[in-house]
Design a protein around this motif. Structure first.
Motif, PDB file in Angstrom:
ATOM      1  N   ILE A 143       6.568  -0.468   5.794  1.00 30.22           N
ATOM      2  CA  ILE A 143       5.852  -1.034   4.657  1.00 30.22           C
ATOM      3  C   ILE A 143       5.739  -2.555   4.721  1.00 30.22           C
ATOM      4  O   ILE A 143       4.744  -3.144   4.269  1.00 30.22           O
ATOM      5  CB  ILE A 143       6.518  -0.583   3.340  1.00 30.22           C
ATOM      6  CG1 ILE A 143       5.584  -0.861   2.167  1.00 30.22           C
ATOM      7  CG2 ILE A 143       7.888  -1.220   3.161  1.00 30.22           C
ATOM      8  CD1 ILE A 143       5.993  -0.170   0.895  1.00 30.22           C
TER       9      ILE A 143
ATOM     10  N   GLN B 229       0.481  -1.609   0.753  1.00 35.50           N
ATOM     11  CA  GLN B 229       1.840  -1.254   0.361  1.00 35.50           C
ATOM     12  C   GLN B 229       1.850  -0.443  -0.924  1.00 35.50           C
ATOM     13  O   GLN B 229       2.570   0.558  -1.041  1.00 35.50           O
ATOM     14  CB  GLN B 229       2.684  -2.519   0.176  1.00 35.50           C
ATOM     15  CG  GLN B 229       3.091  -3.217   1.463  1.00 35.50           C
ATOM     16  CD  GLN B 229       3.978  -4.417   1.201  1.00 35.50           C
ATOM     17  OE1 GLN B 229       4.623  -4.509   0.159  1.00 35.50           O
ATOM     18  NE2 GLN B 229       4.001  -5.347   2.142  1.00 35.50           N
TER      19      GLN B 229
ATOM     20  N   GLU C  67       3.329   3.348  -1.237  1.00 38.19           N
ATOM     21  CA  GLU C  67       4.458   3.649  -2.122  1.00 38.19           C
ATOM     22  C   GLU C  67       4.123   4.807  -3.059  1.00 38.19           C
ATOM     23  O   GLU C  67       4.954   5.693  -3.287  1.00 38.19           O
ATOM     24  CB  GLU C  67       4.833   2.401  -2.921  1.00 38.19           C
ATOM     25  CG  GLU C  67       5.519   1.339  -2.076  1.00 38.19           C
ATOM     26  CD  GLU C  67       5.747   0.049  -2.847  1.00 38.19           C
ATOM     27  OE1 GLU C  67       5.178  -0.091  -3.954  1.00 38.19           O
ATOM     28  OE2 GLU C  67       6.478  -0.823  -2.350  1.00 38.19           O
TER      29      GLU C  67
END
Length: 221
Positions: A171, A179, A183
């Motif tokens: 990440i 990112q 996530e």
């Protein structure tokens, strides 16, 4: 089909199950808003909205929870707040035209999610396609609660993201926008999810670039 045209409909709460809302056609109608949900978490999803069409309608605050949608088309919908579609199941639902901000999300409550998530996954086993967004213009879109492989999409702006690849991504090497997508995808309830770059949003280019970044890494396709 019961046709409604240029009508103004008052705010309404529909809290029932089992119940079926069916065979309705709304054109250029205004909804003050409303809530549609069962009185308790229902793993049978017996609150059903079926064979309903909305064309060029307006709506106030709308909350939808624990509903099964079948053969529903929404073609252009204006509304001041995001349409929240929580813990619902879709079969042959079409979103087309300018539809604003739409959020398909799992149940927020842990106990509700434990009841409804496996029930929804079971229902999706018999669905050939759940949602068609190929012609939808979003200002914001969250589609985390629908299996990605059951979503008909425009591959130029709407990407299929793989949960396992997202979970394994490095990440720190990604852009901020990428990112955020990774996530969320790593925690999604299904192995694949569709992430749509919202064509009506100021951040469209940044989000599209992030999805292309993930496509280049094999996380999205």
């Amino acid at each position: 089909m019961h046709k409604h045209e240029k009508e103004e409909l008052e705010y309404r709460k529909i809290i029932e199950s089992p119940a079926t809302i069916a065979d309705l056609d709304f054109e250029r109608c205004s909804f003050a808003g409303g809530v549609v949900m069962p009185p308790a978490d229902d793993p049978a999803y017996e609150l059903v909205v079926r064979n309903v069409v909305l064309r060029r309608c307006k709506a106030g605050n709308v909350e939808l929870y624990g509903v099964r949608f079948e053969d529903v088309t929404v073609d252009t919908l204006s509304h001041p707040k995001p349409v929240e579609i929580e813990a619902c199941v879709c079969s042959h639902v079409v979103l087309r035209g300018r539809v604003g901000a739409v959020h398909f999300r799992p149940a927020v409550d842990d106990d509700a999610r434990a009841v409804l998530a496996p029930a929804a996954a079971k229902l999706y086993e018999d669905v050939d396609w759940a949602l068609d967004i190929t012609e939808a213009e979003f200002s914001d879109a969250e589609l985390w609660d629908i299996p990605g492989h059951l979503v008909r999409r425009d591959p130029e702006t709407q990407f299929l993201v793989h949960r396992a690849a997202a979970a394994a991504a490095e990440i720190d090497t990604l852009s901020i926008d990428a990112q955020l997508i990774v996530e969320r995808a790593a925690e999604a309830p299904y192995e694949t999810s569709v992430v749509a770059a919202p064509t009506r949003a100021k951040s469209f280019r940044e989000q599209l670039d992030a999805l292309h970044e993930l496509r280049g890494l094999g996380i999205a396709e």
